[in-house]
Design an enzyme around this catalytic site. Structure first.
Site, mmCIF file in Angstrom:
data_model
loop_
_atom_site.group_PDB
_atom_site.id
_atom_site.type_symbol
_atom_site.label_atom_id
_atom_site.label_comp_id
_atom_site.label_asym_id
_atom_site.label_seq_id
_atom_site.Cartn_x
_atom_site.Cartn_y
_atom_site.Cartn_z
ATOM 1 C CG ASN A 149 -1.844 1.136 1.318
ATOM 2 O OD1 ASN A 149 -1.455 2.261 1.043
ATOM 3 N ND2 ASN A 149 -3.073 0.889 1.713
ATOM 4 C CG ASP A 164 -3.136 4.640 0.596
ATOM 5 O OD1 ASP A 164 -3.150 4.512 -0.640
ATOM 6 O OD2 ASP A 164 -4.019 4.187 1.349
ATOM 7 C CG HIS A 165 0.860 6.383 4.799
ATOM 8 N ND1 HIS A 165 -0.127 7.345 4.850
ATOM 9 C CD2 HIS A 165 0.428 5.355 5.565
ATOM 10 C CE1 HIS A 165 -1.106 6.918 5.630
ATOM 11 N NE2 HIS A 165 -0.800 5.704 6.058
ATOM 12 N NE ARG A 203 7.077 21.500 2.809
ATOM 13 C CZ ARG A 203 8.361 21.831 2.706
ATOM 14 N NH1 ARG A 203 8.904 22.036 1.534
ATOM 15 N NH2 ARG A 203 9.090 21.931 3.778
ATOM 16 C CG HIS A 208 -8.352 4.133 1.053
ATOM 17 N ND1 HIS A 208 -8.527 3.989 2.405
ATOM 18 C CD2 HIS A 208 -9.564 4.496 0.575
ATOM 19 C CE1 HIS A 208 -9.790 4.251 2.722
ATOM 20 N NE2 HIS A 208 -10.438 4.567 1.620
ATOM 21 N NE ARG A 262 -9.379 8.474 4.180
ATOM 22 C CZ ARG A 262 -9.518 7.596 5.173
ATOM 23 N NH1 ARG A 262 -8.713 6.562 5.276
ATOM 24 N NH2 ARG A 262 -10.447 7.759 6.074
ATOM 25 N NE ARG A 283 -7.619 11.509 5.311
ATOM 26 C CZ ARG A 283 -8.066 10.916 6.414
ATOM 27 N NH1 ARG A 283 -7.264 10.130 7.112
ATOM 28 N NH2 ARG A 283 -9.287 11.087 6.837
ATOM 29 C CD GLU A 333 -7.157 -0.243 1.432
ATOM 30 O OE1 GLU A 333 -7.418 0.807 2.050
ATOM 31 O OE2 GLU A 333 -6.262 -0.991 1.769
ATOM 32 C CB THR A 355 -5.300 4.572 9.195
ATOM 33 O OG1 THR A 355 -5.287 3.529 8.216
ATOM 34 C CG2 THR A 355 -5.264 3.952 10.571
ATOM 35 C CB THR A 356 -9.256 1.747 7.290
ATOM 36 O OG1 THR A 356 -8.853 2.313 6.055
ATOM 37 C CG2 THR A 356 -10.615 1.102 7.152
ATOM 38 C CD GLU A 414 -7.189 -6.078 3.470
ATOM 39 O OE1 GLU A 414 -7.565 -5.632 2.365
ATOM 40 O OE2 GLU A 414 -6.363 -5.485 4.201
ATOM 41 C CG HIS A 435 -5.459 -1.799 9.331
ATOM 42 N ND1 HIS A 435 -5.078 -1.114 10.442
ATOM 43 C CD2 HIS A 435 -5.957 -0.893 8.474
ATOM 44 C CE1 HIS A 435 -5.361 0.164 10.259
ATOM 45 N NE2 HIS A 435 -5.882 0.334 9.076
ATOM 46 N N GLY A 436 -1.944 -2.694 9.987
ATOM 47 C CA GLY A 436 -1.032 -2.632 11.120
ATOM 48 C C GLY A 436 0.049 -3.695 11.126
#
Ligand code: PXP
Length: 243
Positions: free
Chosen positions: A7, A9-10, A18, A43, A45, A49, A70, A100-101, A151, A191-192
Site C-alpha cells: 500500500n 498511500d503514505h 507540501r 485507497h 478517499r 487526503r 480500496e 486510517t481505516t 480481507e 492492517h497494522g
C-alpha cells in the site's frame, strides 16, 4: 506463501504535505514491483487526503502486477472504479475524522446494498474484496453479498500491548481466516502489520495475500535516509566556494 500487496498511500501523504509533485506514489509502486511485490494497493478517499484521481488513473496504466483499489462503497467511488477498472476493489468503511481505516466494514447492516454494488463489479469482471473484522457473523453476511474475497482486519492484533492480548487477538484472526476459507472465500489479511508481527500471520496457509503499507513506507524512509543525505552533501561539497 502469501502474496504481498504494498500500500503506497503514505508516499502520497508525504507529497500532499507540501501539495507538490514528489514523492510520486507511481514511482514507489514501480520500485515496489521491481522488488517483487505481487500487487499495489491504494485507497482513494472521499477527501483525497493522499491518493488523487490522477494517481489511480496512472497506476491503472503502469502497475504490471495487480492494482487493488480500496474504496468506500459510495456512488461516487463505485462510478470511478467502474470507469478506471482496477484489477480488484476492496470495500472499506470510511470516516472523515479517522487517521486510517478504523475497523472492518459492517456488512450485516448493509448486506442488500453491498450485494447490489458487488453485482455491478461482477458484471464488469472486477473481483470484490471486503475488509472485515475477525467476526464470524460478519463473515457469514459477507458471503451472502457475493463478494469474492475477504480481507481480515489484523488491526486489533497489531495493536495488542501484552503477550496475552496478542494471543487472544491472533486466535480471533486465525478462526476468522479458517472460517472464511471454509466458506469458499479467498482470504486476504492486513492492517497494522509490521516486520515483526507479520510472522505469525504469514504462517496461516489459508491467507493468499497480505496488504501492508505504513510499516514498509516507514522503513523505506529510514533505510533511504543515509543515501539521501550523502547525495545532498556531495552536491553541496562540489559546488561550495572554497576559500
Ligand atoms: N488493509 C486495509 C483495508 C487498509 O485500509 C489499510 C490501510 O490503508 C491496510 C490494509 C494497510 O495497513 P497498514 O498501512 O497499517 O499496513
Amino acid at each position: 506463501m502469501a502474496k504481498l500487496c504494498v500500500n503506497v498511500d503514505h508516499v502520497a501523504t508525504v507529497r500532499e504535505a507540501r501539495k507538490t509533485i514528489e514523492p510520486d506514489p507511481i514511482a514507489a509502486a514501480i520500485l515496489a514491483e521491481l522488488a517483487g511485490a505481487h500487487g499495489i494497493t491504494i485507497h482513494l478517499r472521499e477527501d483525497r487526503r493522499h491518493i488523487q484521481d490522477r494517481d489511480l488513473r496512472i497506476m491503472q496504466e503502469v502497475v504490471k502486477t495487480k492494482l487493488n483499489l480500496e474504496m468506500a462503497a459510495t456512488k461516487e467511488m463505485i462510478d470511478i472504479a467502474l470507469s478506471v477498472k482496477p484489477d480488484q476493489v476492496t470495500f472499506v468503511p470510511e470516516k472523515r475524522q479517522e487517521i486510517t481505516t478504523e475497523g472492518g466494514l459492517d456488512v450485516i447492516s448493509q448486506e442488500d446494498y453491498l450485494r447490489r454494488a458487488i453485482k455491478k463489479f461482477k458484471e464488469a469482471g472486477i473481483p470484490v474484496s471486503i475488509f472485515i473484522d475477525p467476526d464470524l457473523k460478519q463473515i457469514r453476511s459477507a458471503k451472502k453479498t457475493g463478494a469474492d474475497c475477504l480481507e481480515i482486519n489484523t488491526g486489533k492484533y497489531s495493536e495488542a500491548k501484552t503477550e496475552k492480548e496478542l494471543d487472544v487477538e491472533f486466535e480471533k484472526v486465525k478462526s476468522a481466516v479458517k472460517f472464511a476459507y471454509k466458506s469458499k472465500l479467498t482470504v486476504h489479511a492486513g492492517h497494522g502489520l509490521t516486520y515483526s508481527n507479520v510472522k505469525r500471520v504469514s504462517d496461516l496457509r489459508e491467507i493468499s495475500e497480505l496488504n501492508i503499507g505504513h510499516n514498509i513506507v516507514a522503513r523505506a524512509v529510514l533505510v533511504g535516509m543515509e543515501r539521501a543525505v550523502r547525495e545532498m552533501l556531495n552536491i553541496i561539497n562540489q559546488y561550495s566556494v572554497r576559500s
